[in-house]
Scaffold this active site. Sequence first.
Site, mmCIF file in Angstrom:
data_model
loop_
_atom_site.group_PDB
_atom_site.id
_atom_site.type_symbol
_atom_site.label_atom_id
_atom_site.label_comp_id
_atom_site.label_asym_id
_atom_site.label_seq_id
_atom_site.Cartn_x
_atom_site.Cartn_y
_atom_site.Cartn_z
ATOM 1 N N ASP A 179 35.274 21.745 58.409
ATOM 2 C CA ASP A 179 35.027 22.962 57.943
ATOM 3 C C ASP A 179 33.868 23.681 58.164
ATOM 4 O O ASP A 179 32.992 22.981 58.949
ATOM 5 C CB ASP A 179 35.238 22.860 56.342
ATOM 6 C CG ASP A 179 35.796 24.108 55.632
ATOM 7 O OD1 ASP A 179 35.537 25.164 56.187
ATOM 8 O OD2 ASP A 179 36.179 23.903 54.490
ATOM 9 N N GLU A 212 36.636 26.955 61.145
ATOM 10 C CA GLU A 212 35.588 27.938 61.028
ATOM 11 C C GLU A 212 36.073 29.418 60.963
ATOM 12 O O GLU A 212 35.428 30.176 61.157
ATOM 13 C CB GLU A 212 34.629 27.433 62.453
ATOM 14 C CG GLU A 212 34.827 27.856 63.739
ATOM 15 C CD GLU A 212 34.998 29.566 63.892
ATOM 16 O OE1 GLU A 212 36.275 29.938 63.914
ATOM 17 O OE2 GLU A 212 34.126 30.164 64.347
ATOM 18 N N TRP A 213 37.107 29.410 60.435
ATOM 19 C CA TRP A 213 37.804 30.672 59.948
ATOM 20 C C TRP A 213 37.811 31.936 60.865
ATOM 21 O O TRP A 213 37.937 33.048 60.534
ATOM 22 C CB TRP A 213 37.186 31.075 58.717
ATOM 23 C CG TRP A 213 36.486 30.169 57.663
ATOM 24 C CD1 TRP A 213 37.518 29.055 57.275
ATOM 25 C CD2 TRP A 213 35.242 29.753 57.259
ATOM 26 N NE1 TRP A 213 36.807 28.337 56.426
ATOM 27 C CE2 TRP A 213 35.319 28.762 56.435
ATOM 28 C CE3 TRP A 213 33.919 30.481 57.270
ATOM 29 C CZ2 TRP A 213 34.448 28.114 55.621
ATOM 30 C CZ3 TRP A 213 32.956 29.934 56.700
ATOM 31 C CH2 TRP A 213 33.190 28.799 55.849
ATOM 32 N N GLY A 214 37.834 31.618 62.383
ATOM 33 C CA GLY A 214 37.967 32.535 63.247
ATOM 34 C C GLY A 214 36.527 33.389 63.689
ATOM 35 O O GLY A 214 36.512 34.283 64.198
ATOM 36 N N ASP A 234 40.551 32.154 54.047
ATOM 37 C CA ASP A 234 41.709 31.282 53.346
ATOM 38 C C ASP A 234 42.760 32.133 52.933
ATOM 39 O O ASP A 234 42.877 33.222 52.553
ATOM 40 C CB ASP A 234 40.959 30.604 52.125
ATOM 41 C CG ASP A 234 39.829 29.736 52.549
ATOM 42 O OD1 ASP A 234 39.733 29.309 53.591
ATOM 43 O OD2 ASP A 234 39.407 28.948 51.688
HETATM 44 C C1 GLA Z 1 37.081 26.248 52.734
HETATM 45 C C2 GLA Z 1 38.410 26.144 53.686
HETATM 46 C C3 GLA Z 1 39.644 25.936 52.966
HETATM 47 C C4 GLA Z 1 39.435 24.719 51.782
HETATM 48 C C5 GLA Z 1 38.156 24.720 51.081
HETATM 49 C C6 GLA Z 1 37.578 23.323 50.455
HETATM 50 O O1 GLA Z 1 37.220 27.383 52.197
HETATM 51 O O2 GLA Z 1 38.664 27.262 54.602
HETATM 52 O O3 GLA Z 1 40.824 25.606 53.496
HETATM 53 O O4 GLA Z 1 39.428 23.340 52.897
HETATM 54 O O5 GLA Z 1 36.888 25.249 51.977
HETATM 55 O O6 GLA Z 1 36.412 23.552 49.775
#
Ligand code: GLA
Length: 676
Positions: A179, A212-214, A234
């Site tokens: 993450d 790393e969410w892009g 997310d």
């Molecule tokens: C981030 C990630 C999620 C999850 C949470 C856990 O938000 O993007 O997919 O793993 O952390 O805390």
Amino acid sequence: MRHLPTRTTRRRVVGALATALLCTTGLTAPEALAAPAPTEAPASPALAYGLALTPPMGFNNWNSTHCRAEFNETMVKGIADLFVQKGLKDAGYQYVNLDDCWALPSRNGDGKLVPDPVRFPNGIKAVADYVHAKGLKLGIYTSAGTKTCDSVGFPGALGHEYSDAQQFADWGVDYLKYDNCNNQGVDAKLRYTTMRDALKATGRPIVYSLCEWGQNKPWEWASDVGHLWRTTGDISDNWGSMLSILKQNLPLAPHAGPGHWNDPDMLEVGNGGMTDTEYRSHFSMWSVMAAPLLIGSDLRKASPATFDILDNKEVIAVDQDPLGKQGTVLSSEGGRWVVAKEMKDGSRTVALFNETGSAQHIATTTAAVGLPAAHGYTLRDLWQHRSYNTAGAVSATVPAHGTVLLRVSADRHWAKNPPAVEVGLDGSLLMEAGKPVSLTSAVTDLGRTPARRVSVALSGPTGWKVAAASPTTAGTVRTGHSLRTKWRVTPPEGTAAGSYDLTLRAAYRSPSGIRADSVLPLTVSVVVAPPSGVSYLGDLPWLSTTNGFGPVERNTSNGESAAGDGHPITLGGVVYAKGLGAHAPSAIEYYTGKRCRTVTADVGVDDEKGAKGTVAFEIWADGTKVASTGVLTNAMPAQPVSADVTGAQVVRLVVTDGGDGVDSDHADWADARLTC
Ligand code: GLA
């Protein structure tokens, strides 16, 4: 060509990470330099090879449990048991993955991670052993930061990469989700590459998932860093969230391939926030995008419908096709999407996806999806599990929020299947109680062969008058021709406003006598004419809503989860008693029945998000955008907006994310009023 790091580049990376850490986290040099000294130049590719040649499939607890206590050894073992018992393992689901909150908040005296003894009383190795004994694999989670994402703050691996990777390998971990929280501003490429090298140094094959969410466009640099990378923030368990993630992930198709996948986040199928039709769309679109299929619902509580979706082997085969292509968008107009995926056997999987709240005719052709010219084609419906023939049309009338998923091939055996037939309906499905509405159905032969003994039936709820005003049967319907039938439908006087089911069904035979049918489920909205004069929209019934987080709120801001959890609507310090609280992406529809003139509101990002959030507001009269604000930020005062909606049946209030994702996009339609 994949990049093979040389001994010198590897040294540089480690040295750079050490410097970055020393500057930003105050770690001591020996700790930051926990990497073993490089020896020989690696002769193999940078990333553990031969893994994730098709998108990873498995389970992750996060979407169903977050950090709640039910996330524990019992749950994880229960999921592994069900993978075997329910045939999901045979269907290809393999990884059983632990998300955040499996560890204690502090490392031990040796700097090692400690599993939470309440959740995992026997440690992680025992769980791995259990899972392995079932022929499955175990995944774990940590963050490329000083702490993980949960607010408790469990230890992250930044500066501990080699030690943590070794601990994971010693436990028998097969998959790491890494993450992005608490990353101390250290360069993403550096953080993720260091963990790649640390995993590789363990010698254990471990699938490496970048989360790393892009944010740093990993699709541009991570194909030799990780096996998959998150492309978005997310997902949450609602239609608006799924849709927004889908739209962000679709354009990234060129970057996906065997061993390196776009990851639009884990599945929400079965978690309860969408209908089964919507979950089938979610699963269809993730498969056509060759996305990882990580089940996110607690299978111990899942319904048979959830298992049916997750276990659809024909859809899974689309996701897992060894050619490894992500489907590409062939067309998208007015919420009607055609996405096509080239398959290893030369066939194409075609998703006809309907983003809208009403049934839509969505069409393409065998030529447009890239198939060679042929006299006839086989068209396999992957949710109905039935095959048809087509002369080249690939089309369907797709129910609201639905997806028709077809595998189309130029095989020589097309003639043994009955012709594909499309059933569609023209006319408005907004009805007032006691008032008749005229509709026209069409049963169209798409096949190379004719449809024989064709009949059509329309049925509504008990008490409704549904009458055919023209013939409902035809002896033969040939390629490209239709049986058209006029209908009059009347909801009884006193029918309460709301949604009611209507079903259109065609039955027919192939020339050799095989019986076939085609069914279109429809939803009628019984509506009430809007009152004359001026009304607050927060007080009127709406037709439909979609919203990024939680429900749209009446006369408060959006609180992100449950109904009624908002605050007083506040824009630039001004509090409004009336209005609508939305969260981008959002759409709120009202029936205006051609009786209204204007919509007005003061719009902006609610003060509750401080300086954050950017959105844009639009007002639509049926299919026409009649007002828009452009992008508004939280720093701006409320902006007045007004639209002429004369003649519209339906008015739609839309909020988009302003082009930068949905974070903090609390959008208020303050004082929203309708004049009729
Ligand atoms: C981030 C990630 C999620 C999850 C949470 C856990 O938000 O993007 O997919 O793993 O952390 O805390």
